[in-house]
Every structure is written in structure tokens, then in C-alpha cells.
Design an enzyme around this catalytic site. Structure first.
Site, PDB file in Angstrom:
ATOM      1  N   LYS A  71      91.251  42.017  42.969  1.00 33.28           N
ATOM      2  CA  LYS A  71      91.179  41.091  41.923  1.00 33.28           C
ATOM      3  C   LYS A  71      92.518  40.962  40.968  1.00 33.28           C
ATOM      4  O   LYS A  71      92.733  40.114  40.273  1.00 33.28           O
ATOM      5  CB  LYS A  71      90.138  41.010  40.947  1.00 33.28           C
ATOM      6  CG  LYS A  71      88.864  40.599  41.858  1.00 33.28           C
ATOM      7  CD  LYS A  71      87.430  40.800  41.103  1.00 33.28           C
ATOM      8  CE  LYS A  71      86.100  40.515  41.968  1.00 33.28           C
ATOM      9  NZ  LYS A  71      85.920  39.433  42.413  1.00 33.28           N
ATOM     10  N   LYS A  84      85.601  39.384  35.315  1.00 34.67           N
ATOM     11  CA  LYS A  84      84.885  39.427  36.750  1.00 34.67           C
ATOM     12  C   LYS A  84      84.934  40.921  37.011  1.00 34.67           C
ATOM     13  O   LYS A  84      85.467  41.803  36.287  1.00 34.67           O
ATOM     14  CB  LYS A  84      85.685  38.893  37.728  1.00 34.67           C
ATOM     15  CG  LYS A  84      87.275  39.016  37.630  1.00 34.67           C
ATOM     16  CD  LYS A  84      88.272  38.437  38.696  1.00 34.67           C
ATOM     17  CE  LYS A  84      88.538  36.790  38.233  1.00 34.67           C
ATOM     18  NZ  LYS A  84      87.800  35.886  39.126  1.00 34.67           N
ATOM     19  N   HIS A 117      80.051  36.937  52.761  1.00 41.01           N
ATOM     20  CA  HIS A 117      80.856  36.961  51.435  1.00 41.01           C
ATOM     21  C   HIS A 117      82.106  37.624  51.304  1.00 41.01           C
ATOM     22  O   HIS A 117      82.607  37.879  50.196  1.00 41.01           O
ATOM     23  CB  HIS A 117      80.016  37.197  50.375  1.00 41.01           C
ATOM     24  CG  HIS A 117      78.649  36.279  50.335  1.00 41.01           C
ATOM     25  ND1 HIS A 117      78.657  35.186  49.400  1.00 41.01           N
ATOM     26  CD2 HIS A 117      77.649  36.463  50.927  1.00 41.01           C
ATOM     27  CE1 HIS A 117      77.484  34.459  49.706  1.00 41.01           C
ATOM     28  NE2 HIS A 117      76.712  35.236  50.424  1.00 41.01           N
ATOM     29  N   THR A 168      83.553  32.114  42.307  1.00 39.89           N
ATOM     30  CA  THR A 168      82.760  31.139  41.435  1.00 39.89           C
ATOM     31  C   THR A 168      82.890  30.842  39.999  1.00 39.89           C
ATOM     32  O   THR A 168      82.919  29.701  39.399  1.00 39.89           O
ATOM     33  CB  THR A 168      81.391  31.412  41.824  1.00 39.89           C
ATOM     34  OG1 THR A 168      81.120  32.662  41.527  1.00 39.89           O
ATOM     35  CG2 THR A 168      80.808  30.939  43.386  1.00 39.89           C
TER      36      THR A 168
HETATM   37  C1  26V Z   1      81.706  44.587  47.791  1.00 39.45           C
HETATM   38  C2  26V Z   1      82.390  45.902  47.949  1.00 39.45           C
HETATM   39  C3  26V Z   1      81.814  47.191  47.926  1.00 39.45           C
HETATM   40  C4  26V Z   1      82.711  48.082  48.540  1.00 39.45           C
HETATM   41  C5  26V Z   1      83.941  48.331  47.922  1.00 39.45           C
HETATM   42  C6  26V Z   1      84.662  46.908  48.228  1.00 39.45           C
HETATM   43  C7  26V Z   1      83.747  45.930  47.876  1.00 39.45           C
HETATM   44  C8  26V Z   1      84.697  44.697  47.840  1.00 39.45           C
HETATM   45  C9  26V Z   1      83.910  43.475  47.673  1.00 39.45           C
HETATM   46  C10 26V Z   1      82.419  43.589  47.518  1.00 39.45           C
HETATM   47  C11 26V Z   1      81.799  42.300  47.523  1.00 39.45           C
HETATM   48  C12 26V Z   1      80.695  41.909  48.560  1.00 39.45           C
HETATM   49  C13 26V Z   1      80.054  40.525  48.354  1.00 39.45           C
HETATM   50  C14 26V Z   1      80.378  39.788  47.370  1.00 39.45           C
HETATM   51  O1  26V Z   1      79.754  39.806  46.232  1.00 39.45           O
HETATM   52  N1  26V Z   1      81.214  38.802  47.491  1.00 39.45           N
HETATM   53  C15 26V Z   1      81.624  37.721  46.547  1.00 39.45           C
HETATM   54  O2  26V Z   1      80.685  36.391  46.989  1.00 39.45           O
HETATM   55  C16 26V Z   1      80.855  35.340  46.102  1.00 39.45           C
HETATM   56  C17 26V Z   1      79.930  34.624  46.409  1.00 39.45           C
HETATM   57  O3  26V Z   1      79.936  33.846  47.781  1.00 39.45           O
HETATM   58  C18 26V Z   1      82.364  35.141  46.250  1.00 39.45           C
HETATM   59  O4  26V Z   1      82.620  33.767  45.332  1.00 39.45           O
HETATM   60  C19 26V Z   1      83.198  36.253  45.819  1.00 39.45           C
HETATM   61  O5  26V Z   1      84.851  35.674  46.312  1.00 39.45           O
HETATM   62  C20 26V Z   1      83.051  37.368  46.882  1.00 39.45           C
HETATM   63  O6  26V Z   1      83.785  38.418  46.577  1.00 39.45           O
END
Ligand code: 26V
Length: 817
Positions: free
Chosen positions: A556, A550, A358, A658
Site C-alpha cells: 500500500k 488503511k 480478494h 473501497t
Molecule cells: C492478507 C494478507 C495476509 C498475509 C500477508 C499478506 C496479505 C495481504 C493481503 C491480505 C488481504 C486479504 C484479503 C483482503 O482483505 N482483500 C481486500 O479486499 C477488499 C474488498 O474486496 C479490497 O478492496 C482490497 O483491495 C483487498 O486488499
């Protein structure tokens, strides 16, 4: 009495019985919460009836089971979800009305189940609903966190995190199953034994064991098509109270073990910036995985008696790498506990497991220090080393000796103090690795998994995300839904995916567009009321509601939106007589508690809001609101009221998104970059019906290679220079004029997310938005076409693709009617 009257009568009687015998109140002295509970319990009876039928049917059909393992399920409220999917919403509303209680008020009593951070957790909840609707034999497995995502208070413009307590009044939707319990071990050591046949077996003696207790929540599909189970685990100590210590006067020490064990399911995603927090997170991941695998193997053995056919009967989907230790735990269970030989166990594991990625952000890719893994899960570390050795040997056997490549695909990162790479582990242990949008999947192949993809070219595949239309259209937007049923017939409720496109001709009908716009107007009024209640601010519902809601993240780019806000403010002040299009800028979102920059962005939004809303020169033309405590329920009110949807991440960084889909489905026009699923929305909705701007992922990569210094870009844009200058000089923070110096300087000299580089394109796109708004025929034609062309983004479509390509389970034909 006709049939519907008698259904209402029966429901009313049931609510009253629940109020009396389960809640212990009579109508005269019932509080709103008592009514909520009575109504939920009455609803639950209907759910349980369908649940039983569905379980019996699944058992008869003996279908392959799908197991969705996720550390997060961002469910929100369930009352209206369940009523609506059971077809009982009108009945319940009528029954409550006859009891002189307003359903609209009572439904707000329910706390959100916020067992997730954002998109990944909400996707899991949409998938659960779609799997029930499509009648797949699917089970969700997660953790029953006592405290979900923190509550966000805004104090003096700053985010403050407060503990969320969703279980304080009990949870009517869950069933505790004390008899469904497993032991999960931690620590200790491993001993080898010589077996009768001369082979060597290993056994792990954990130093500590925790019990996992099941709590089941039924998940109701549309029209009760099926009811599946979301099983959440709660951690309990083996022994709650050490009586000898207690009796000796050590009252705290006597419960220390209990506290330690139960902290595993205490809170969602503890801050992972401390060592203690890190360890707790790994304990949570393993806890979920071990309990779930023990449970599913037990079910499999009960039904089929043999593990050799596991991949024919079981599909395990890993929601990101958070449950990736499942690959290792499954190997341990097969080899150590069920005496299956290693090579066969590996075949069974890979064939049963699939992994969804993801995010590509390097800082979000999980890895665990080898030392921590060794201390907490010593047997698992051994297995990881064995898998890795076989993996590297297999490459050498194929004559691959490239040192760089071998280091890159290894399960162990040797460069950063020896860490286990969970992404590589999930990739190796799964037969399918999927991205969540076409662009994201392409970038996975080209970047993070470039080398592994070349070694296993069949594994990476795309499954573009979707959302459940039951919640994100029918429930959140009853006015629009009513209009759609009028225009398209009740078929749109059964198969919106294929029916919505028949709406396209209506986009040319003035009368229809007017009615469509009227729905929006009503939804905007509802949102304006909410904002007024919360903050006293009056919103002009004639203005464009321009919405960005969001998680707050630099990628973002809420900052880009705020810069546009400031530039627009300055432009209006400089030239108040131009016929500016009135705008309301709406922001909401939480920042991770430890993410300083994101929290400063929240403060900036609030500073800008206070300044602009207090300036009489722009009154009626520009307002800015930051709505606190963004959650699923707030999204449900905001999304149907949005005219403009901000999807403006730096291209290449948002895996899918989403909420972009939810907005477009409800007819908001998107202003966005060519990122994540925006790309596919653009293809399907037609580029003339959204506002695409800015650099592509490829251009971003090229620009980043030139360096992140933006002096030239800023010098070329007077507007940008003035906006940055005002923020830097403290125009919005007179109480602390230097507050944003660091933030602005970071944009000038180290603009990783291309905020400056995309600013002019964004400004121009926003002026196109104004122009379209000034031609209502064009605006509302585009809006209708958005709704009409978003059918493909249903999570039913996504789940059907998972079923066909990854899980290899048939989707039963829908019986309609
Ligand atoms: C987590 C972290 C934690 C450390 C700091 C940077 C950072 C950046 C992003 C994340 C998100 C991790 C996983 C996540 O939630 N991804 C999301 O998943 C959604 C469902 O597939 C998708 O629509 C989003 O674009 C995606 O960011």
C-alpha cells in the site's frame, strides 16, 4: 400536538421506560452508558417490529435465499445506522435533547463491532446493508468473536496491541438463540460400511465436538425496506464443567475442555505464524462453515422438503477462501448424511456455490498442510482427494496430459510439503469466481487462475466493489447530505446512484462550490478538534488535509507517502520563502501483530511526525499526524474531512480498494496509481479530476523482471537520494540512528513494491495537487464532480450485479416514498 411532536413524545417515553425497567436507573443517576443502552433498546423495538414483518414477507415470497459466508464483518457502530435507516434520527435527537442528553455524545459510547481486519470485512458489512435495502432474502453467517481486531496503542511511537473488549457492557443489538445450536466435529476417524445395495458408505466419528450457538443481529435496510439477519456463531463446550475432576480437586483440568472449545470464537484472526495459531484458524473456518451449512440445509428442508432443488433455492457466496471448506462440507453432508450419490452431490454443490477472490498476493493465498487437515478433518481430506482425482481424470479424459498444467491445477501443492490449495478448491467447487475490480479480474485470469480459467472459461467474472451510501455519505457527512437534498431534492436520498449525476451543472456555480467548500471546512474543524483532544496538536484547517488511512502494508506504500513527506520537508527548509501550499499529512492504520516491517513503518511515521512538528522553520506549512487505533468510527470522522485521498498501491497489487470510493464520494480528490478500482473511478470521474501517476501493472511486471536494485533510479533523483539519506542517517531517529538503515537499504537493493521507481512521478503529481489547490475554482469544481460521478460505486449496484449474474435472484422493485 402534531404528528412529529407525538412521535418524539412516544420515543421519549420509550427511552425512559427502557432506562427504568431494562437498565434499572432513573434519569437522575443515569450515566452516559445507561442512556446509550436505553436509547439503543428503544431503537431496537422499532427494528424488531420491522424484522418480524420482513421475515413474514420473505417466507410468503419464497424467494431464493442468499447466504453470505464470511470470517469477517467489520460493522462499526449501529446506533446511528439503525436510527438513520429507520428514519428516526431526528426524532431520537429531539427526544434525547428534551431529556437533556446530547445524542452526539451518547453515540460515541458505543464500541465498534470490529469483527474484521480491513476492506474484506467492511465490504461484507456494506453488502449486508445493501441486501436489506434491496429486499433480497439474504442471510449473513459469521463468527461472534469475543475479541475483535486488537486496539492499537502508540507507545513511544511503536504500535502496541491491546485486547479489544467490545462485549464488556453487553451488546444491545444481538439476540442470543440458545435453541439454535449445532454440533461441529473435529478429529477422530472414518469407517466404511457396506450398504444394503452393496454400495459403500463412509461415516466420520469425530473425536471432539463443539456446539455452535446462534446470535442474531438484525440488519436494517434503508427506510426499513427490509430487515435481514446476520447470524454469528459462538462456540460452547458440550460440557462446561467436568464435575468429577472438579470435585477431585482438579479445578483447572475440570474446565480445560471448555476453554479449548470456546477458544474457537475467542478472537479474530489469531496470529497465523505459529503452528497452534494455524490450527485454531482452520478450526474457526470449519466451525463457521459447518454450523452455517447445517443451519441453511435445515431451513431448506423445512421449506422445501427435498435437496434436489437446492441450487434453485440457495446461493452460497464464499467471501474469499476462508470459508472454502464449505465445498467439502456440503459434499459430506449431501453424500454421508443425506445419501445423495456423489456425482449428483457435486452438481448440486457447484451450482449452489460461488467464490469471491480478494487478493492476488501469493503470501495471502490460503493453503493448509495435508497433515493438519488429516488430523483435524479426516473425512474432508478423503473428499478432497476424491474431488481431485475426478478433476485430474476428467482432464486426462480430455487428452490433457501436460504435467506442468496438471500440477498447477491440482488441489494439492506437492512442492511445499504437501498442502491443500484452498483457492483451487474454491474455484473447482464454485460455478462463479469473481474478482472485485476490472483490473483485478483481468489479472486473476492472467495469473493465479490462468490455468483453471482456461479449463473453465465461463466461471471467472467481475463484480467491482461498492460502498453503502447510507453510511458513507448520509451518516458520515450530514452537512453535505443536506446540501445535496437542497440541490437535488429528497430523491437523492432514495436513489443516489442515479440522482447524484444531476449535480454536475452545479460544479459550474460559484455559490454552490462555496457552500460545498464550507461543508468541508466544518468537517475539517471537527477532525482538528478530535486530533487536538487526542494529541494536543493544532491543525490548520486552511491547509490541504492529505490523508492515507488503511492497513499498513508494504504494497500500500505508506513509505512512498513518508518519503514525499520528508522530501517536502527538506524542500521547504531549503527554500522557506517560496509560496508553499500548507499541508497536513494524516496517517492512520494498524499493522498485523507479526508484521515487523509494517510496524517499523508506523514507528517511522511517528518519528517523522515528531521531528517535523517540532521544527519551527516549517511551522504553518507542514504538519504530520499519525492517529492511533484506526477503525470504522475514526474513518467516519476522517473521510468527510479529507481534501486529498492517497490511493498509491503498487499497480496490480490492490485488488480494489473501497476507501478510495468513500473519499471520492465525499469529494476528496484522489492521488493514485492505476490500480484496483482507481482505474474505474478514473474512467467515471474523468481523469482531469484526479491525479494519476506512476507505473501501470504491466510496467511494474516488466520493471520487476529487470531486477529490484534501484541504484540508478536513486542516483537520478537528488530529492529521493536526500530523503532516503536523511532517514538512513538517523535524522528522524537520533535516539537510535541505525533504526532505519535496514529499511532504507531494502528500498535501495530489493524494492519489490517500486517505491523508488515511482517516487519522481509521485512528487510531480503532488506538485499538480498544489497547483490545483491554488486555483480554488478548479479544485472545488473537481471536488463537486467527484461527488456527482461516484454514483456507480454504490454497493447497491454491486449487489444488483451479484443478484443478476451469480445468484440468479430477482431484485424486487423498490417502492419509493
Ligand atoms: C492478507 C494478507 C495476509 C498475509 C500477508 C499478506 C496479505 C495481504 C493481503 C491480505 C488481504 C486479504 C484479503 C483482503 O482483505 N482483500 C481486500 O479486499 C477488499 C474488498 O474486496 C479490497 O478492496 C482490497 O483491495 C483487498 O486488499
Amino acid at each position: 400536538m402534531n404528528e412529529s411532536e407525538s412521535t418524539v413524545e412516544a420515543f421519549k417515553a420509550s427511552i425512559l421506560a427502557k432506562l427504568r425497567y431494562a437498565v434499572g436507573k432513573d434519569p437522575e443517576n443515569a450515566f452516559d452508558h445507561d442512556w446509550f443502552e436505553a436509547l439503543a433498546l428503544a431503537t431496537r423495538d422499532h427494528v424488531v417490529d420491522r424484522w418480524e414483518e420482513a421475515s413474514a414477507q420473505l417466507a410468503r415470497q419464497d424467494d431464493k435465499r442468499v447466504y453470505y459466508l464470511s470470517l469477517e464483518f467489520l460493522i462499526g457502530r449501529l446506533l446511528v445506522d439503525n436510527l438513520s435507516n429507520l428514519g428516526l434520527l431526528d426524532v431520537a435527537r429531539q427526544a434525547m435533547a428534551e431529556l437533556n442528553v446530547e445524542l452526539e455524545r451518547i453515540r460515541q459510547i458505543e464500541p465498534d463491532a470490529a469483527l474484521g481486519n480491513g476492506g474484506l470485512g467492511r465490504l461484507a458489512a456494506c453488502f449486508m446493508e445493501s441486501m436489506a435495502t434491496l429486499r433480497l432474502a439474504a442471510h449473513g453467517y459469521g463468527i461472534r468473536y469475543e475479541h475483535g481486531l486488537f486496539r492499537q496503542a502508540i507507545i513511544d511511537g511503536w504500535q502496541a496491541e491491546q485486547t479489544e473488549t467490545w462485549l464488556d457492557f453487553g451488546n444491545p443489538w444481538e439476540f442470543e438463540r440458545p435453541e439454535v445450536a449445532y454440533r461441529v466435529g473435529f478429529g477422530g476417524g472414518v469407517t466404511s460400511h457396506v450398504q444394503e445395495d452393496g454400495g459403500i458408505s463412509q461415516s466420520w466419528q469425530p473425536q471432539e465436538t463443539v456446539r455452535a450457538i446462534a446470535y442474531d443481529t438484525p440488519v436494517v435496510g434503508w427506510r426499513g425496506a427490509s430487515v435481514n439477519t446476520l447470524r454469528l456463531w459462538r462456540a460452547r463446550a458440550e460440557e462446561n464443567l467436568q464435575l468429577d475432576r472438579f470435585n477431585a480437586g482438579d479445578h483447572f483440568g475440570a474446565v480445560a475442555g471448555e476453554v479449548r472449545a470456546e477458544s474457537i470464537s475467542r478472537v479474530l484472526y489469531p496470529a497465523d505464524d505459529t503452528e497452534a495459531g494455524q490450527e485454531l484458524r482452520l478450526r474457526q473456518e470449519y466451525f463457521l462453515v459447518s454450523a452455517s451449512l447445517q443451519d441453511l440445509l435445515e431451513r431448506h428442508l423445512r421449506l422445501h422438503g427435498d435437496l434436489q432443488n437446492l441450487p434453485q433455492q440457495v446461493a452460497i457466496q464464499l467471501n474469499d477462501t476462508h470459508p472454502a471448506i464449505a465445498v467439502v462440507e456440503l459434499m459430506r453432508l449431501l453424500v454421508d448424511q443425506h445419501q445423495i450419490q456423489w456425482a449428483r452431490a457435486w452438481e448440486l454443490t457447484v451450482a449452489s456455490t460461488a467464490y469471491t477472490n480478494h487478493t492476488l498476493l501469493p503470501e495471502a493465498l490460503e493453503s493448509w498442510p495435508v497433515a493438519l487437515m488429516e488430523r483435524l478433518l479426516p473425512r474432508h481430506l478423503q473428499i478432497i482427494y476424491l474431488i481431485n482425482a475426478e478433476h485430474i481424470d476428467a482432464l486426462r479424459a480430455k487428452d490433457i496430459h501436460d504435467f506442468r498444467l496438471l500440477r498447477a491445477v491440482s488441489l494439492i501443492d506437492e512442492d511445499n510439503g504437501r498442502r491443500v490449495r484452498m483457492g483451487n478448491l474454491a474455484f473447482l467447487g464454485a460455478h462463479s469466481i469473481n474478482g472485485v475490480s476490472a483490473l483485478h479480474t483481468r489479472l486473476m485470469r492472467d495469473t493465479v487462475f490462468r490455468d483453471l480459467h482456461r479449463l473453465y472459461p465461463q466461471r471467472v467474472n467481475n463484480k467491482t466493489n461498492g460502498v453503502t451510501f447510507r453510511r458513507w455519505l448520509f451518516q458520515v457527512n450530514p452537512l453535505l447530505t443536506h446540501l445535496l437534498v437542497d440541490a437535488l431534492g429528497p430523491e437523492v436520498l432514495e436513489s443516489p446512484q442515479t440522482t447524484l449525476e444531476k449535480l454536475q451543472p452545479q460544479a459550474e456555480q460559484v455559490a454552490f462550490r462555496d457552500e460545498y467548500a464550507l461543508c468541508r471546512r466544518r468537517n475539517k474543524e471537527a477532525l482538528a478538534q478530535l486530533v487536538q483532544r487526542q494529541s494536543g496538536l493544532l491543525l490548520d484547517t486552511e491547509a490541504i488535509f492529505d490523508v492515507q488511512i488503511k492497513r499498513i502494508h508494504e504494497y500500500k506504500r505508506q513509505l512512498l507517502n513518508l518519503l514525499h513527506t520528508v522530501a517536502l520537508y527538506q524542500a521547504i527548509r531549503n527554500d522557506p520563502t517560496t509560496d508553499w501550499v500548507p499541508r497536513v499529512k494524516i496517517f492512520a492504520g494498524k499493522a498485523a501483530a507479526s508484521y515487523r516491517q509494517a510496524k517499523l513503518i508506523i514507528k517511522l511515521a511517528n518519528d517523522i511526525s515528531r521531528t517535523i512538528n517540532g521544527d519551527p522553520t516549517v511551522r504553518g506549512l507542514l504538519k504530520v499526524v499519525f492517529i492511533p487505533n484506526y477503525n470504522v468510527s475514526l474513518a467516519e470522522t476522517i473521510i468527510p474531512a479529507a481534501d486529498l485521498s492517497e490511493q498509491i498501491s503498487t499497480a496490480g497489487l490492490e485488488a480494489s480498494g473501497t476507501s478510495n470510493m468513500k473519499f471520492a464520494l465525499n469529494g476528496a480528490l484522489t492521488i493514485g496509481t492505476l490500480d484496483g478500482a482507481n482505474v474505474e473511478m478514473c474512467e467515471r470521474v474523468g481523469e482531469e479530476n484526479l491525479f494519476i501517476f506512476g507505473m501501470t501493472a504491466q510496467q511494474v511486471a516488466a520493471r520487476q523482471r529487470l531486477g529490484l536494485e534501484m541504484g540508478d533510479v536513486v542516483a537520478d533523483s537528488e530529492r529521493l537520494e536526500a530523503a532516503l539519506g536523511a532517514i538512513r542517517a538517523g535524522v528522524f531517529s537520533p535516539d537510535d540512528p541505525a533504526r532505519y538503515v535496514g529499511l532504507v537499504d531494502a528500498l535501495l537493493y530489493d524494492d519489490r513494491f517500486m517505491v523508488c521507481a515511482d517516487f519522481e512521478a509521485y512528487w510531480a503529481a503532488q506538485r499538480q495537487v498544489d497547483k490545483r489547490w491554488q486555483t480554488p475554482n478548479d479544485w472545488w469544481r473537481s471536488a463537486v464532480l467527484n461527488t456527482a460521478r461516484m454514483g456507480w460505486f454504490s454497493s447497491d449496484r454491486t449487489i444488483s450485479e451479484y443478484a443478476r449474474d451469480i445468484w440468479q435472484v430477482p431484485v424486487p422493485a423498490r417502492d419509493k416514498g
